[in-house]
Motif scaffolding. Structure first.
Motif, short mmCIF file in Angstrom:
data_model
loop_
_atom_site.label_atom_id
_atom_site.label_comp_id
_atom_site.label_asym_id
_atom_site.label_seq_id
_atom_site.Cartn_x
_atom_site.Cartn_y
_atom_site.Cartn_z
N ILE A 219 0.85 -1.20 0.00
CA ILE A 219 0.00 0.00 0.00
C ILE A 219 0.89 1.25 0.00
N GLU A 220 1.94 1.21 0.82
CA GLU A 220 2.85 2.37 0.92
C GLU A 220 3.55 2.64 -0.42
N ALA A 221 3.90 1.55 -1.12
CA ALA A 221 4.59 1.74 -2.41
C ALA A 221 3.67 2.45 -3.41
N LEU A 222 2.39 2.06 -3.42
CA LEU A 222 1.45 2.74 -4.33
C LEU A 222 1.28 4.19 -3.89
N ALA A 223 1.16 4.39 -2.57
CA ALA A 223 1.00 5.76 -2.06
C ALA A 223 2.20 6.61 -2.49
N ASP A 224 3.40 6.07 -2.36
CA ASP A 224 4.60 6.86 -2.68
C ASP A 224 4.70 7.15 -4.17
N SER A 225 4.19 6.23 -4.99
CA SER A 225 4.24 6.49 -6.44
C SER A 225 3.32 7.65 -6.81
N LEU A 226 2.32 7.90 -5.96
CA LEU A 226 1.34 8.96 -6.25
C LEU A 226 1.54 10.21 -5.39
N GLY A 227 2.52 10.16 -4.49
CA GLY A 227 2.70 11.27 -3.53
C GLY A 227 1.52 11.36 -2.58
N ALA A 228 1.00 10.18 -2.21
CA ALA A 228 -0.24 10.13 -1.41
C ALA A 228 0.03 9.85 0.06
N ALA A 229 -1.01 10.06 0.88
CA ALA A 229 -0.98 9.65 2.28
C ALA A 229 -1.51 8.22 2.36
N VAL A 230 -1.16 7.53 3.44
CA VAL A 230 -1.66 6.16 3.65
C VAL A 230 -2.73 6.17 4.72
N GLY A 231 -3.86 5.52 4.42
CA GLY A 231 -4.94 5.36 5.40
C GLY A 231 -5.14 3.88 5.69
N ALA A 232 -5.98 3.60 6.69
CA ALA A 232 -6.25 2.20 7.04
C ALA A 232 -7.66 2.09 7.60
N SER A 233 -8.26 0.92 7.40
CA SER A 233 -9.57 0.68 8.01
C SER A 233 -9.36 0.34 9.48
#
Ligand code: FAD
Length: 318
Positions: A219-233
């Motif tokens: 999940i973090e790798a996808l977030a970093d590719s997009l410059g995104a924050a990471v969330g969780a349920s």
């Protein structure tokens, strides 16, 4: 044109993005007058002027750093008394909501929290909110006093517009109440290098389907590719796979990004409550019947461990 007060969220003079979004909304309903307090308040002026603030009222005193929110409330109250605005806009952070609520009580006004849009109305600004765990969208306006409205991050675009931004000193005299709760220590959270969850333009979240703390790397790798924050349920947080500070939902944080990607999340109502106002929602889930697919703009039925790495790779090659 009536003036609209915008309370400035800044760190040592660096203005945070939600404040710039408030200036965009303030210009829809009047002329923005920014109120910046604390260390570095005067340094905010050029950025605020560059986003439409016609005036910037500043105040600095040790009380702003040494005590909890009341000194800021008293500064904002002083600004309301000095300007007689048609509305007061405050960012919807935990601190912002406390400031707004206390201000509304003090000035005898109605309060609207967590607005996701704001428009001019014949009898004052009309705010859009998402209510009852995001099952309804409501429009409301304050019918008593100067409307005080808190607005969620990512509810409006940041629009550079040059205005005068004349800096004026705001006179504030603190009451006894201002020094009622002293700050005893501050511990900055370790930075992950990712944007703050509630302010991020893109959020990538993982749920029980991620199946383990170590798998959150996907999940973090996808977030970093997009410059995104990471969330969780909450299921992922309760399992100890990701910190509680990253939980999205009714008992977690409320986010409203441009893009929300939910991976291995079923879409329980309590999760939806925290993300349903996202502009574009994408879900990756191996169960085609998962309720999350009822609210998505784009859905991928598949195993997240196959889909997410492919997505990350594709984004990284662009
Ligand atoms: P699940 O519901 O178990 O869903 C997991 C999903 O992952 C399933 O849809 C499954 O098909 C999919 N999946 C599994 N493996 C894969 C794979 N390999 N690839 C793709 N998909 C896969 N929840 C929150 O999130 N936030 C809150 O703030 C919150 N507050 C709550 C407050 C209260 C008072 C209560 C009672 C509950 C709250 N909950 C909250 C919990 C909520 O009801 C759900 O239990 C929770 O959201 C479920 O999390 P989940 O979607 O990750 O897990």
């Amino acid at each position: 044109m009536a003036e609209v007060l915008v309370f400035v969220d800044h760190v040592d003079g660096a203005v945070r993005k939600p404040t710039l979004e408030l200036l965009t909304l303030a210009r829809r309903i009047g002329e923005p007058v920014a109120v910046a307090v604390g260390a570095g308040a005067a340094d905010t002026a050029s950025v605020l002027a560059g986003h439409g603030a016609v005036r910037v009222l500043t105040a600095d005193a040790p009380e702003f750093a040494e005590y909890l929110v009341v000194p800021k409330v008293e500064a904002l109250q002083a600004a309301v008394e000095a300007v007689s605005p048609s509305a007061v806009l405050v960012p919807s952070s935990a601190e912002g909501k406390e400031i707004a609520a206390r201000l509304a009580v003090r000035i005898g006004s109605g309060l609207i929290t967590d607005a996701v849009d704001l428009e001019a109305g014949e009898q004052g600004p009309v705010a859009t909110q998402s209510a009852f765990a995001a099952s309804f969208t409501t429009k409301s306006r304050v019918s008593k006093g100067v409307p005080v409205v808190t607005v969620k991050p990512n509810s409006a675009p940041v629009e550079p517009v040059q205005a005068a931004g004349a800096v004026e000193a705001l006179a504030v005299s603190f009451s006894e109440k201002a020094t009622g709760t002293r700050v005893t220590s501050r511990t900055p959270r370790e930075s992950t290098g990712r944007p703050e969850l509630t302010e991020a333009a893109i959020v990538v979240s993982g749920g029980r389907g991620v199946n383990g703390a170590e798998n959150f790397a996907v999940i973090e790798a996808l977030a970093d590719s997009l410059g995104a924050a990471v969330g969780a349920s909450r299921a992922a947080v309760d399992a100890g796979w990701y910190p509680h500070t990253n939980q999205v939902g009714q008992t977690g944080k409320s986010v409203s990004p441009q893009l929300y990607i939910a991976s291995g999340i079923s879409g329980a109502i309590q999760h939806r409550a925290g993300m349903q106002t996202s502009k574009t929602i994408v879900a990756i889930n191996k169960d085609a019947e998962a309720p999350i697919f009822d609210l998505v703009d784009y859905g991928v039925v598949g195993d997240l461990f196959a889909v997410v790495p492919q997505l990350t790779e594709e984004i990284n090659t662009r």
